[in-house]
Design a protein around this motif. Structure first.
Motif, short mmCIF file in Angstrom:
data_model
loop_
_atom_site.label_atom_id
_atom_site.label_comp_id
_atom_site.label_asym_id
_atom_site.label_seq_id
_atom_site.Cartn_x
_atom_site.Cartn_y
_atom_site.Cartn_z
N LYS A 5 77.53 21.15 18.12
CA LYS A 5 78.64 21.76 17.39
C LYS A 5 78.94 20.94 16.14
O LYS A 5 78.51 19.80 16.01
N ARG A 6 79.70 21.54 15.22
CA ARG A 6 80.06 20.84 14.00
C ARG A 6 80.96 19.66 14.29
O ARG A 6 81.85 19.73 15.12
N SER A 7 80.72 18.56 13.58
CA SER A 7 81.53 17.37 13.74
C SER A 7 81.96 16.90 12.36
O SER A 7 81.16 16.86 11.43
N TYR A 8 83.22 16.54 12.24
CA TYR A 8 83.75 16.08 10.97
C TYR A 8 83.85 14.56 10.89
O TYR A 8 84.39 14.02 9.95
N SER A 9 83.36 13.86 11.88
CA SER A 9 83.42 12.41 11.85
C SER A 9 82.38 11.87 10.85
O SER A 9 81.44 12.56 10.47
N LEU A 10 82.54 10.64 10.46
CA LEU A 10 81.66 10.05 9.45
C LEU A 10 80.22 9.92 9.95
O LEU A 10 79.28 10.10 9.19
N ARG A 11 80.06 9.59 11.21
CA ARG A 11 78.70 9.42 11.76
C ARG A 11 78.07 10.74 12.18
O ARG A 11 76.90 10.78 12.53
N GLY A 12 78.85 11.81 12.20
CA GLY A 12 78.31 13.12 12.55
C GLY A 12 78.21 13.38 14.04
O GLY A 12 77.50 14.27 14.47
N ILE A 13 78.92 12.59 14.84
CA ILE A 13 78.90 12.76 16.29
C ILE A 13 80.34 12.68 16.79
O ILE A 13 81.13 11.88 16.31
N HIS A 14 80.69 13.54 17.74
CA HIS A 14 82.05 13.50 18.31
C HIS A 14 82.24 12.20 19.08
O HIS A 14 81.29 11.70 19.70
N PRO A 15 83.44 11.66 19.11
CA PRO A 15 83.67 10.43 19.87
C PRO A 15 83.34 10.58 21.35
O PRO A 15 82.73 9.69 21.95
N GLN A 16 83.72 11.72 21.95
CA GLN A 16 83.44 11.90 23.37
C GLN A 16 81.93 12.06 23.61
O GLN A 16 81.42 11.62 24.64
N CYS A 17 81.21 12.64 22.67
CA CYS A 17 79.76 12.76 22.80
C CYS A 17 79.09 11.40 22.65
O CYS A 17 78.08 11.12 23.29
N ALA A 18 79.65 10.55 21.79
CA ALA A 18 79.11 9.20 21.61
C ALA A 18 79.26 8.40 22.90
O ALA A 18 78.35 7.64 23.27
N VAL A 19 80.37 8.58 23.60
CA VAL A 19 80.57 7.89 24.87
C VAL A 19 79.56 8.37 25.89
O VAL A 19 78.96 7.58 26.62
N VAL A 20 79.34 9.67 25.95
CA VAL A 20 78.37 10.23 26.90
C VAL A 20 76.97 9.71 26.58
O VAL A 20 76.22 9.33 27.48
N GLN A 21 76.63 9.67 25.30
CA GLN A 21 75.31 9.21 24.88
C GLN A 21 75.12 7.72 25.20
O GLN A 21 74.07 7.31 25.65
N ALA A 22 76.15 6.92 24.97
CA ALA A 22 76.05 5.48 25.24
C ALA A 22 76.05 5.19 26.73
O ALA A 22 75.47 4.20 27.19
N ASP A 23 76.69 6.05 27.51
CA ASP A 23 76.83 5.83 28.94
C ASP A 23 75.62 6.37 29.73
O ASP A 23 75.47 6.04 30.90
N ALA A 24 74.77 7.15 29.11
CA ALA A 24 73.64 7.78 29.81
C ALA A 24 72.69 6.77 30.45
O ALA A 24 72.30 6.94 31.62
#
Length: 72
Positions: A30-49
């Protein structure tokens, strides 16, 4: 008849630019407006995988080692 007139007179103009603002999140797509282009909650999921995968493997190994003991 009045309702039809109101519906046709309230049309919005077509957008000048059709490209959406923001980047697409690599995790959820989905579209993300953050600077890195990833949602904060998605970043947590990705880092926690990796941690979740290691915990699941340890749990599976523990279940396999305890399974023969339960059969006796």
């Amino acid at each position: 008849m009045l309702q039809k007139f109101v519906d046709e007179s309230c049309k919005k103009p077509a957008p000048l630019y059709s490209t959406p603002a923001g980047k697409e999140c690599p995790v959820c797509g989905k579209r993300s407006y953050s600077l890195r282009g990833i949602h904060p909650q998605c970043a947590v999921v990705q880092a926690d995988a990796p941690r979740q995968a290691a915990l699941a493997a340890a749990k599976r190994e523990l279940a396999q080692t305890q399974a023969p003991r339960r059969a006796k």
